[in-house]
Each structure stands twice: as structure tokens, then as C-alpha cells.
Design an enzyme around this catalytic site. Structure first.
Site, mmCIF file in Angstrom:
data_model
loop_
_atom_site.group_PDB
_atom_site.id
_atom_site.type_symbol
_atom_site.label_atom_id
_atom_site.label_comp_id
_atom_site.label_asym_id
_atom_site.label_seq_id
_atom_site.Cartn_x
_atom_site.Cartn_y
_atom_site.Cartn_z
ATOM 1 N N GLN A 197 37.434 35.006 39.389
ATOM 2 C CA GLN A 197 36.941 36.379 39.540
ATOM 3 C C GLN A 197 35.873 36.335 40.624
ATOM 4 O O GLN A 197 34.739 35.938 40.373
ATOM 5 C CB GLN A 197 36.394 36.893 38.208
ATOM 6 C CG GLN A 197 37.435 36.829 37.080
ATOM 7 C CD GLN A 197 38.528 37.873 37.217
ATOM 8 O OE1 GLN A 197 38.265 39.068 37.332
ATOM 9 N NE2 GLN A 197 39.796 37.437 37.220
ATOM 10 N N GLY A 238 35.339 46.674 32.050
ATOM 11 C CA GLY A 238 36.195 45.611 32.571
ATOM 12 C C GLY A 238 36.117 45.477 34.085
ATOM 13 O O GLY A 238 35.488 46.289 34.783
ATOM 14 N N HIS A 239 36.804 44.485 34.621
ATOM 15 C CA HIS A 239 36.739 44.210 36.065
ATOM 16 C C HIS A 239 37.407 45.321 36.867
ATOM 17 O O HIS A 239 38.380 45.918 36.442
ATOM 18 C CB HIS A 239 37.319 42.844 36.423
ATOM 19 C CG HIS A 239 38.687 42.529 35.924
ATOM 20 N ND1 HIS A 239 39.283 41.304 36.150
ATOM 21 C CD2 HIS A 239 39.576 43.247 35.197
ATOM 22 C CE1 HIS A 239 40.473 41.304 35.608
ATOM 23 N NE2 HIS A 239 40.671 42.449 35.023
ATOM 24 N N ASN A 240 36.797 45.577 38.009
ATOM 25 C CA ASN A 240 37.317 46.557 38.964
ATOM 26 C C ASN A 240 37.270 48.003 38.472
ATOM 27 O O ASN A 240 37.855 48.890 39.104
ATOM 28 C CB ASN A 240 38.754 46.208 39.381
ATOM 29 C CG ASN A 240 38.806 44.927 40.200
ATOM 30 O OD1 ASN A 240 38.798 43.830 39.637
ATOM 31 N ND2 ASN A 240 38.799 45.061 41.520
ATOM 32 N N SER A 258 40.138 48.106 35.945
ATOM 33 C CA SER A 258 40.689 48.966 36.992
ATOM 34 C C SER A 258 40.763 50.447 36.623
ATOM 35 O O SER A 258 41.379 51.237 37.341
ATOM 36 C CB SER A 258 42.083 48.484 37.426
ATOM 37 O OG SER A 258 42.008 47.164 37.910
#
Lengths: 343, 343, 343
Positions: A197, A238-240, A258
Site C-alpha cells: 500500500q 478504507g483505502h482510496n 474506493s
């Protein structure tokens, strides 16, 4: 706390219109059931007007005068805002004294602004920057290359992984973690292979992040929380994920990777959003909702339920759910030709 | 960043088959909407093939060539795995420099392997063991008698209570707590009496634990997370839970005490499992599910909903829920003999 | 562990009635499937009586003798309590050695009782008080003006914001945060204005708080957790919540602001309660419930579901939910006058 005001001065200070004796002195603020003489109180919701009648407070902040109540009123079109100002008047914010503790570890390449507070057991890694007047409480961890703007507060044990960027006037409550790895793994015959990541997190100005909330760094690119947005405790981002400005997310809500959330969105506690969907500006999402798809204002502005549906539908449905056993019986009776009501 | 590769070398390195000019140089990796010339990108899902057509990237990692797209392709049967390898090629993992900080407190009876990193404000208690090359970030707490294998990473403020055992190559994200007391109390006439929690926790090799996740020690015996299993942030694992290998549990899921989860299980975010039940190998459990009973593959492989039901049933049910008010009206009409459709 | 007992002595110690040979020696306690000769085990639930038949344990703690089982029995009307006492007999609690680490930072104006433990990297701010024999593990933060009673345990990285008050014999697990700001903002045309949170938190005697749980300070006044109440991990308690005594709240439950929860209430994991409602004494609330309104014993004692409904209704409803698609088909058939059963 020591601060006291003439009512007319307090009215000026909080931008309220005074109805009553401006010479009276007030020295504190308390909830409407508890406020006594010499105190100010607050009537946010007209449905609690009955409490105003019994109140012993010297003045009540409200939208309008409650008929039959003899206390002074401090009237505001936005009484909640006036209340915020009044609380601050009686309890002015206390910043920790500036200075860098000799029990902190600050890398020589880090850059500290003027009048920062670096408490004991803080670690500031290589190349990090901390803005003027920002206060880092004990045990805060500022990773390599992190930048924090001016006038921020990071409470004990906040963790900023490497390269995270934090704006101005940001408040980070104890134990929140910004920039941990997103949850991404490639399945292989031998088990999961971690997807490194390598993105980061950007926190805009005037954001507040609750205690023990976690915000993952992007896989590639950036996880972004925009200006003025407020996250409560134990929220997962969460990521993004990209969140717009002036959005509010209550405790224990979870935003999958996302997801794109607009501005002025309100998300209730324990709500959950599946990955890669979009929530448009101004959407209100009820507590504990489960959102499998994007939410569009053209379909509804307020959503609730699992799966999330327009709020009025959810309300009707929720009322009917407990009657489901009865409905099954009624259908059975109809099938048996044994209809108690109709023909 | 700095790393750059000839495409043919990158193809070798990530085990992909190159379609295009192997002499081209690539120097970074980016999402498909953002990648520019000199960069590699990634097409995981054929439904995003349209992005490939507009991409300015020099090469695309994918399962197959997208017709009509002129860029080079790096083809793999497991493009997600090839992507993981490519990210790592451009962003090789950086371990903190080895060494034991003089601002850490390490009990003389503790045993540290070769090339460990012990950052400032780490505490390592009596009899603990830390394996070779393992890195403990600032503020990590390693309780009495804990053992940690080699090549682990423990990010800031990880807490390992006494006697917890951690395998090799384990990643523990910031603020996770391993080995806190299970939640067990005996009711008595004078209130609750704590059941001492005298078991422990075992974390297998290659496990990753998310930020602020909590894993309770067993009352008696062991709470176990087996090899290769990945837990996201803010997950709760109760006492005496046993989780198999290569299982994935998304953020904010909660596993009650004494649950047994098999291998290669996938559990969605915010799912909750009641105590003492079993989830068989290979089960997929949807986000936000509520599981009151054991889940058997012979009943269904994919489960969702509250209470959890086979996923296809849940999908149909979820579609019908918002129509419940209408159904009540239709039944009422039938009862009144006022049927608009039938006889 | 070294501790061993004659069965007759153990029976006295745990207040049980011995059936069998009091001269036998027992040296440990284990779960019923694992206990071997020389060990004691525990049969809490008569439905596991079959395990008793196969047990190789020397003695079984139970409510009554299981017919046909030859081992000794230690009988108690409250076998769970007797079990708790037995675990403690074999595993007496170990307190960290008293003493104040020279690696802690204790403000000169703070007051420490006798025999306190202050571990490395603890910070105790101005005017705080720590009671006799209380142990603060590494990294605990005790804010300005905090008071902690005697015989408490605060595990690593517990954070007590300023002015929080903690009673006697309280256990605070790693990473819990007490006294963070409540989530309150006044909307304005320029975005949200923070309402200063100037109240505090009071934790009663004999309370236990789980790892990474968060309890917000009141806006004005007090957030209160009363005597003997137990909170599991990752629970969220909002500002101005009041919780009675001997209440139990399981992991990941969320209590919104200003909720009032009575005494001897039990709340299941991941349950969520909307703001400003009341839960009466003795209510049981199922895991994952969503509570929009106050819960009264006169309506039902046990509640479950989203939205929460009396538990028996929820049970029937939950069974019928998966049959909803079928019900829609049945109603359609009735409307078409095509009724397979009735006339």
C-alpha cells in the site's frame, strides 16, 4: 471557571438579541434541567419548551421567546451556534504550553514551526514538518515525511504513518490511526500475497477525527478527507476513499475501499458502505444502514435500512416488519378461502 | 522512488508475458485513470476495459489484451498477483534500521534476535523473546513471556499482553491489542464476579492484523489465528475463538467467544457472529451479516443478511423488503374481496 | 502454575459441596474437552453433559451430579461463580511490582497513593490523583485533574483526558480512551462550528472497560458509567450517556449521545442505540439490534432486531424473512384467482 459576563456583553459576544435585563451577571452554562441562578442555558428544540417554564436559569439561549417564561432570552436564528459561542466564552480553550520535551525524540531533519508543543514520548521521524502552534500530546507518533499544518491538536497516542499530510486546525483524538495499510491481498495458490500500500492520506483543514478511528492509506494515490469534515470515534475509512467537505460521519460507521462520498453528507452511526460506490452531495444516511449501491439525490435525499432504501419506505417497512408473522397467517387464511373480513 | 525497469525485465520480475516493446522504460505505477507515459497500470476487472482505451500508460497489467488498445500489455493469469509484484518492484519495502534505542526499556531477561529494531518508548518485559529482524515501532508493548517470531513488524502502540505468541512475518498495525481479557463474568447477588482470563493468544505465521483491532486471550486455553489469515481494522475477536488459515475478515467484523472459523473463509465488514458457532472452510459471509447459527457448506457456500441466509435468498428478499408496504395493501385488498387483478 | 489443592480444601475455598474423595489432589483447571487427571473442569450448561461422561478430569464443577459419571463433583447453585473462584485459586492475580519508573513523567503537583505502580512512559499531568495500589502500565496517559481510585489497573496506552474521575477497583484495558470530546457541531453557513465539550466522565467502582473502547466526555455535565458495569472491547459511548450499575455491554455496541441505560441491562454485540432514548432496568437487548426508541419493560423484557422489537416477534419474523419471496408469489397467485389450496 471564573469567567463571568453581563448579559448584554454575552449577547454581543455570541451574536444574540437580548430580551431582558442586560445588567444581570452570568457565570456559567448548564443543561436546562440543571441550570440555576447566575447561569445560562440552552433550548435547542422547541419540544423541550416545558423545561424552560421550570428553569431557574438567568437566561435561555433559544430561537424565540417561550411565552410565559420570565427569564431573560438570548435569541438567535441559529441557537445551536450561539450556544457553541457561549460555551466557549465560559470555557475558553486551553492549549498546552509550547515547548519541546527533552523526553521526546525529534529527528534532526524534522522541521518544527513556532510555538509548537511536543510532549514527552512523542516521536517525530525524518523529514516531518509540524506547523506553528500545533500541539502533540504524549505518545503521538509522526512518521517519516509527515506534514502537519498549524494550530492542530493531536491527543495522546495518535499515529500518523509515513508521508501522511494533515492540514490546518485539525483535531485528532486519542488513538486514531492515519495511514495504516489498506486491506489488499492477491489470492494465490500458496495463500494471500500482500499488495503493498504505497499511496497516502490527506486530511484537509478544520477536520476532526474521533478517538480510535482508523483511516487507511491508499494502495496507489490518496485517501482524502476534505476540509471541515468531522469523523466520530471508531470509524473505519478504507483505502482510496475520498470524502468531500463538511461531511459528518458518526461513530462506528465503516466506509469500504474506493468509496466516494460527497460534501455535506451525514452518515449515521454503524452505517456501512460497500466498496467502490458513490454517495452524492447532501445525502443523509441513517444509522446502521447497509449501502450496497451508489446513492443519488435524484432517487432520494434521505436513506435508511439494510439494504438502504429511501427513508420513508424504510419507515413504513420497519413498522410492518413485526407484523410479518400476522401477514403470513392472513395469506394462509385467504388461501384456505377462510377470509374473516371480505367475501 | 527512483526504481525504473525495461519492460522486458519487469515482465520477468512479475512473471508476466509481455506483448509490446520490451525496451521501453517504466518508472512508476499508477491507477488506470491517472497513469501517464513511463508508467505501468493495472486492469483487474474487464468491466473497466474502457479505461484502458483512454490510458496514457506505457504498459497495462491485465489478464488479456484489450482489443484496440495500443499500449504494451503485461499478461498474467493472476493479474492481481502480478500487480502486487509490480508495486513491490517500484516501491521495495523499507524496514526501519536495526538497533535498540536507549530510550526503550528492555528487561535484562528478554531475548532479542539479530538485527531487531527496538524504537524509542518500546517496553519489553521479563522473559519475552523477539525474533531476528523483527521491528518494533515506538510505543510497542511486549508483555512478560511474549514470543514474537522473526521478520515481524509491529507498528506504533501495538500491545501484546503477557504470554501471547506471535509467529513469523506477522504484521501488526498500529494500536491493535492482542491478549486483553476475554469478556467473562459470573452473575452473583452482589453483581458480577470476574472470571479470570488465564489462557493466551497464538498468532500464526504470515498473519496481518489491522489497526486498533482487538483479540482477547482465552479464558482457559488458546485464542488462535492461524497461518496466513488477514484481519482488517477494528475487528473484535472474542476469547477462545479459533480461526483457520488463509481466512480474511474485513473491518469492524465481530467474532464472539468460542466461535470456530475454518480456513479460506471470507467475512465481510461489520458482520457479527454469535458465540460458540462454527463456520466451515471456504464459506463466504456478506458484509453486515448477523450469524446466529453455524454455517455449513452443504446448506450454502455464500451467506448474507440478518439473520444470515443463503445469499441468493437474501438478494431476492432484499429486493422485496421495500415492497412490503405494497404487499400489505395487496393482502388487504384481497381480504376485502376487492382484487384489481384476479377474480 | 504450581498451585495445588486437596479437593476438600478447594471445595471450601470456592464454596462448593464435594461429592467424591476429598483427599485427591488437583493442580490445574481446563475446559471439559481437554481436562486430564489431576485437573478440575467445569460444566456450565447441562446440554454439554455428554462431555462429562468422557471427561478424564479429577473433578467437575457443576450444578448437579451427572448420572453415570464417576469423577468427583464440586456442586454449586452458581457453578459459574464457583468456576471463577477456582480459576482464581489456580491462577492468583499478579500485580506489577509497585514503584514509580524514572522513565515516567509525573507532574510535581500530582498526588500518588501508596504502593502505586507507574510504569515507564506513563504521563501524569498537573493535579491528578492516583489511589493506593493502582497500577498504570506503560504509556498510560493521566490528564490534568484526573482522579483514579485505589486498586485500579490501567493497561498500556489507556488515555484519560483531563478531569475524568475513575472509582475503585476499575480495570481499563489497553487503548481505551475515556473523556475524548463528544461529537457536537453547530451547522453554519461556513461549515460546522465545534461545540466545546466541557463536561467530564465518571466511572464508578468495579467497572471494567474493554480494549480500544471509547467513552466521550459530556458536552456539559457528566457521562456516567455506574458501579459494577462491564463494557467489552471497541464499544462507543457518546457524550452525556448515563449507564446504571451492573450493566453489561458486549463488543462493538454503540450508545449515542444522551442515552440513559438502566441497571442490570444486557446489551449484545454490535447493537446500536439512537440518541436521547431510555432503556429501563433489566432489559435484555440482542446482538446487532438497532434501537430507535426507548425500551420499556412493560412492553417487553427482551428485545432484538432492526428496528428492535420484542424478541419473540423478532424470532418469528426472522424465520419468515427468507420466505418473503415465496409470500409474494403466493399473494400474486391469489390475485390471479389461481389458488392452489383454497377455493
Amino acid at each position: 471557571m471564573g469567567n463571568e459576563f453581563r448579559l448584554s456583553d454575552l449577547a454581543d459576544r455570541i451574536g444574540a438579541r437580548l430580551v431582558g435585563d442586560g445588567e444581570k451577571i452570568v457565570a456559567g452554562i448548564a443543561p436546562i434541567e440543571e441550570a440555576g441562578p447566575g447561569q445560562v442555558t440552552f433550548l435547542a428544540n422547541p419540544k423541550y419548551a416545558r423545561f424552560a417554564k421550570d428553569s431557574k436559569a438567568t437566561a435561555i439561549i433559544a430561537k424565540e421567546v417561550v411565552p410565559g417564561v420570565q427569564t431573560a432570552f438570548l435569541l438567535s436564528d441559529n441557537p445551536y451556534f450561539a450556544f457553541a459561542c457561549a460555551v466557549e466564552a465560559f470555557h475558553p480553550p486551553v492549549r498546552p504550553a509550547p515547548g519541546v520535551s527533552d523526553k521526546a525524540v525529534v529527528d534532526p531533519s524534522a522541521h518544527l514551526g513556532r510555538d509548537v508543543t511536543v510532549a514527552p514520548f512523542v516521536v517525530i521521524e525524518e523529514g516531518a514538518e509540524v506547523g506553528d502552534r500545533t500541539a502533540l500530546f504524549p505518545g503521538v507518533y509522526v512518521g517519516k515525511g509527515v506534514t502537519i499544518g498549524p494550530d492542530c491538536l493531536a491527543f495522546p497516542h495518535v499515529v500518523l504513518y509515513h508521508d501522511v499530510r494533515v492540514g490546518s486546525r485539525v483535531i485528532l483524538h486519542a488513538g486514531c490511526v492515519i495511514g495504516s495499510d489498506g486491506f489488499g491481498f492477491a489470492p494465490t495458490a500458496e495463500g494471500f500475497r500482500k499488495i503493498p500500500q504505497v499511496g497516502t492520506v490527506e486530511i484537509g483543514d478544520d477536520v476532526e477525527i474521533g478517538a480510535n478511528t482508523t483511516i487507511d492509506r491508499a494502495a496507489l494515490g490518496v485517501t482524502r478527507i476534505s476540509r471541515g469534515t468531522k469523523l466520530d470515534n471508531l470509524v473505519q475509512v478504507g483505502h482510496n476513499v475520498v470524502i468531500g467537505s463538511d461531511t459528518v460521519i458518526a461513530a462506528q460507521a465503516g466506509i469500504s475501499g474506493s468509496v466516494r462520498i460527497g460534501s455535506r453528507v451525514m452518515i449515521g452511526g454503524q452505517a456501512g458502505l460497500a466498496g467502490h460506490l458513490e454517495v452524492e452531495d447532501g445525502i443523509l444516511l441513517g444509522a446502521k444502514s447497509g449501502v450496497p449501491n451508489s446513492l443519488r439525490v435524484s432517487d432520494a435525499r434521505v436513506w435508511s435500512g439494510i439494504p438502504a432504501m429511501p427513508h420513508p419506505v424504510w419507515l413504513r417497512m420497519a413498522t410492518l416488519l413485526p407484523k410479518l408473522p400476522e401477514l403470513f397467517r392472513r395469506v394462509k387464511r385467504l388461501e384456505e378461502g377462510n377470509n374473516p373480513r371480505g367475501g
